[in-house]
Motif scaffolding. Structure first.
Motif, PDB file in Angstrom:
ATOM      1  N   ARG A  83       3.653-125.168  15.954  1.00  0.00           N
ATOM      2  CA  ARG A  83       4.602-125.284  14.464  1.00  0.00           C
ATOM      3  C   ARG A  83       3.963-126.087  13.786  1.00  0.00           C
ATOM      4  NH1 ARG A  83       8.268-125.989  10.445  1.00  0.00           N
ATOM      5  NH2 ARG A  83       8.397-124.063   9.715  1.00  0.00           N
ATOM      6  N   ASP A  84       4.247-127.447  14.388  1.00  0.00           N
ATOM      7  CA  ASP A  84       3.721-128.629  14.080  1.00  0.00           C
ATOM      8  C   ASP A  84       1.756-128.673  14.106  1.00  0.00           C
ATOM      9  OD1 ASP A  84       5.976-129.508  14.181  1.00  0.00           O
ATOM     10  OD2 ASP A  84       5.854-130.222  15.986  1.00  0.00           O
ATOM     11  N   ILE A  85       1.121-128.830  14.652  1.00  0.00           N
ATOM     12  CA  ILE A  85       0.265-128.724  14.497  1.00  0.00           C
ATOM     13  C   ILE A  85       0.045-127.737  13.277  1.00  0.00           C
ATOM     14  CG2 ILE A  85      -1.869-128.018  16.007  1.00  0.00           C
ATOM     15  CD1 ILE A  85      -1.034-129.011  18.370  1.00  0.00           C
ATOM     16  N   MET A  86       0.296-126.636  13.507  1.00  0.00           N
ATOM     17  CA  MET A  86      -0.295-125.927  12.793  1.00  0.00           C
ATOM     18  C   MET A  86       0.126-126.115  11.164  1.00  0.00           C
ATOM     19  SD  MET A  86      -2.515-123.807  14.299  1.00  0.00           S
ATOM     20  CE  MET A  86      -2.363-122.917  12.529  1.00  0.00           C
ATOM     21  N   VAL A  87       1.514-126.372  11.114  1.00  0.00           N
ATOM     22  CA  VAL A  87       2.274-127.437   9.414  1.00  0.00           C
ATOM     23  C   VAL A  87       0.794-128.262   9.619  1.00  0.00           C
ATOM     24  CG1 VAL A  87       3.892-128.528   8.402  1.00  0.00           C
ATOM     25  CG2 VAL A  87       4.286-126.627   9.991  1.00  0.00           C
ATOM     26  N   GLU A  88       0.321-129.142  10.183  1.00  0.00           N
ATOM     27  CA  GLU A  88      -0.439-130.543   9.381  1.00  0.00           C
ATOM     28  C   GLU A  88      -2.283-129.706   9.068  1.00  0.00           C
ATOM     29  OE1 GLU A  88      -0.820-133.854  11.622  1.00  0.00           O
ATOM     30  OE2 GLU A  88       1.311-133.237  13.015  1.00  0.00           O
ATOM     31  N   VAL A  89      -2.300-128.589  10.062  1.00  0.00           N
ATOM     32  CA  VAL A  89      -3.350-127.910   9.207  1.00  0.00           C
ATOM     33  C   VAL A  89      -3.356-126.981   8.659  1.00  0.00           C
ATOM     34  CG1 VAL A  89      -5.437-125.717  10.034  1.00  0.00           C
ATOM     35  CG2 VAL A  89      -4.436-127.540  12.203  1.00  0.00           C
ATOM     36  N   GLU A  97     -11.157-129.343  14.908  1.00  0.00           N
ATOM     37  CA  GLU A  97     -11.270-130.526  16.540  1.00  0.00           C
ATOM     38  C   GLU A  97     -10.015-130.490  16.705  1.00  0.00           C
ATOM     39  OE1 GLU A  97     -14.296-133.911  18.064  1.00  0.00           O
ATOM     40  OE2 GLU A  97     -14.969-132.435  16.467  1.00  0.00           O
ATOM     41  N   GLU A  98      -9.681-131.542  16.047  1.00  0.00           N
ATOM     42  CA  GLU A  98      -8.391-132.113  16.044  1.00  0.00           C
ATOM     43  C   GLU A  98      -7.159-131.544  16.512  1.00  0.00           C
ATOM     44  OE1 GLU A  98      -9.100-136.525  12.945  1.00  0.00           O
ATOM     45  OE2 GLU A  98      -7.405-133.895  12.093  1.00  0.00           O
ATOM     46  N   ALA A  99      -7.453-130.599  15.982  1.00  0.00           N
ATOM     47  CA  ALA A  99      -5.874-129.161  16.203  1.00  0.00           C
ATOM     48  C   ALA A  99      -6.649-128.768  17.425  1.00  0.00           C
ATOM     49  CB  ALA A  99      -6.017-128.557  15.152  1.00  0.00           C
ATOM     50  N   ALA A 100      -7.433-128.496  18.296  1.00  0.00           N
ATOM     51  CA  ALA A 100      -7.835-127.895  19.072  1.00  0.00           C
ATOM     52  C   ALA A 100      -7.871-129.434  20.082  1.00  0.00           C
ATOM     53  CB  ALA A 100      -8.825-127.707  19.498  1.00  0.00           C
ATOM     54  N   PHE A 171      -3.423-117.178  18.009  1.00  0.00           N
ATOM     55  CA  PHE A 171      -3.382-117.059  16.123  1.00  0.00           C
ATOM     56  C   PHE A 171      -3.768-118.627  15.468  1.00  0.00           C
ATOM     57  CE2 PHE A 171      -0.007-118.722  14.095  1.00  0.00           C
ATOM     58  CZ  PHE A 171       0.231-117.649  13.091  1.00  0.00           C
ATOM     59  N   MET A 172      -3.681-119.492  16.866  1.00  0.00           N
ATOM     60  CA  MET A 172      -3.975-121.181  15.706  1.00  0.00           C
ATOM     61  C   MET A 172      -5.576-121.602  15.910  1.00  0.00           C
ATOM     62  SD  MET A 172      -2.238-123.784  19.081  1.00  0.00           S
ATOM     63  CE  MET A 172      -2.434-125.210  17.964  1.00  0.00           C
ATOM     64  N   LYS A 180       4.923-119.893   6.178  1.00  0.00           N
ATOM     65  CA  LYS A 180       6.341-118.496   6.487  1.00  0.00           C
ATOM     66  C   LYS A 180       5.449-117.166   7.635  1.00  0.00           C
ATOM     67  CE  LYS A 180       7.879-113.528   4.466  1.00  0.00           C
ATOM     68  NZ  LYS A 180       7.827-113.476   3.361  1.00  0.00           N
ATOM     69  N   ALA A 181       4.336-117.368   8.068  1.00  0.00           N
ATOM     70  CA  ALA A 181       2.815-116.708   8.698  1.00  0.00           C
ATOM     71  C   ALA A 181       3.749-116.577  10.295  1.00  0.00           C
ATOM     72  CB  ALA A 181       1.780-115.830   8.025  1.00  0.00           C
ATOM     73  N   LEU A 182       3.312-118.029   9.672  1.00  0.00           N
ATOM     74  CA  LEU A 182       3.584-118.458  11.412  1.00  0.00           C
ATOM     75  C   LEU A 182       4.228-118.479  12.017  1.00  0.00           C
ATOM     76  CD1 LEU A 182       2.685-121.093  12.999  1.00  0.00           C
ATOM     77  CD2 LEU A 182       3.224-123.196  11.494  1.00  0.00           C
ATOM     78  N   ASP A 183       5.895-118.797  11.225  1.00  0.00           N
ATOM     79  CA  ASP A 183       7.307-118.690  11.575  1.00  0.00           C
ATOM     80  C   ASP A 183       7.534-117.441  11.873  1.00  0.00           C
ATOM     81  OD1 ASP A 183       7.840-121.215  11.448  1.00  0.00           O
ATOM     82  OD2 ASP A 183       8.960-120.876   9.314  1.00  0.00           O
TER      83      ASP A 183
END
Length: 227
Positions: A83-89, A97-100, A171-172, A180-183
């Motif tokens: 969740r933390d990573i995807m929120v930042e994305v 690349e940073e997310a990976a 998913f990522m 919302k979709a993430l949660d």
């Protein structure tokens, strides 16, 4: 041979026979004493080893339990980083690349924990096999039953963990539309994971507990530490 000589001979023979019987009796008593001493030493040796082996088995078993509890609660520990990573994305603070890279960094300790279970279980089994000779048969049977339970259920947990991680990675990579979709996805995956490990959880919180209670009770009797 006159009567006096015959009487002396009979007395001597009787004395010799009595001495022989006494000697044989003493020898038999000595043999019994030696046998009893050996048996007592065998018992003392067995008890000495049991006071060492049984507590060690409990320590090793507890470590396996801790790893299992960790795995059963993995979504609770392992989704915050997603969740933390995807929120930042989504907020534009991380690129793909940073997310990976962050994802790879987060997955490394998860894999380490799974490997740790295998290491702990291997250590438990090896120690048990080396020292089972000192345990009463009923304790051997109960320990074997618990380890068989882990062998039966753990492979399924490993498969679920692997599939859960792959689903999260896909998913990522697709990137959700919004938080919302993430949660919603994380809730869905938590349910997926829980369904996959339910059989293991039922055994872990049911039959495993009952058997370990039996082991604990039997061990207290063997070590003579009952209240």
């Amino acid at each position: 041979m006159d009567a006096q000589a015959l009487s002396a001979l009979i007395s001597a023979a009787a004395g010799l026979l009595g001495a022989l019987i006494g000697f044989a009796g003493a020898q038999l008593a000595t043999q019994r004493t030696v046998a009893q001493a050996r048996e007592q030493r065998r018992f003392e040796r067995a008890q000495e080893m049991r006071t060492e082996v049984i507590p060690r088995l409990f320590v090793l078993l507890e470590r396996v339990e801790e790893q299992t509890a960790w795995a059963l609660d993995l979504p609770g520990r392992g989704t915050e980083w997603i969740r933390d990573i995807m929120v930042e994305v989504l907020e534009g603070r991380l690129n793909e690349e940073e997310a990976a890279a962050r994802e790879e960094e987060a997955l490394a300790p998860l894999q380490k924990e799974l490997n740790e279970f295998d290491r702990q279980m291997k250590e438990l089994k090896e120690y048990f096999l080396l020292h089972r000779i000192w345990l009463p048969e009923h304790l051997v049977s109960e320990f074997e039953a618990v380890m068989d339970g882990y062998d039966a259920h753990w492979p399924r947990v490993q498969r679920v963990v692997t599939e859960w991680a792959v689903r999260g990675q896909r998913f990522m990579e697709a990137v959700p539309e919004d938080v919302k979709a993430l949660d919603e996805f994380l809730t869905q995956e938590k349910n997926f994971y829980e369904a996959g490990v339910r059989e293991m959880r039922d055994w872990f919180e049911g039959d495993r507990l009952r058997r370990e209670a039996n082991i604990w009770s039997a061990a207290r009797k063997v070590l003579a530490v009952e209240d």
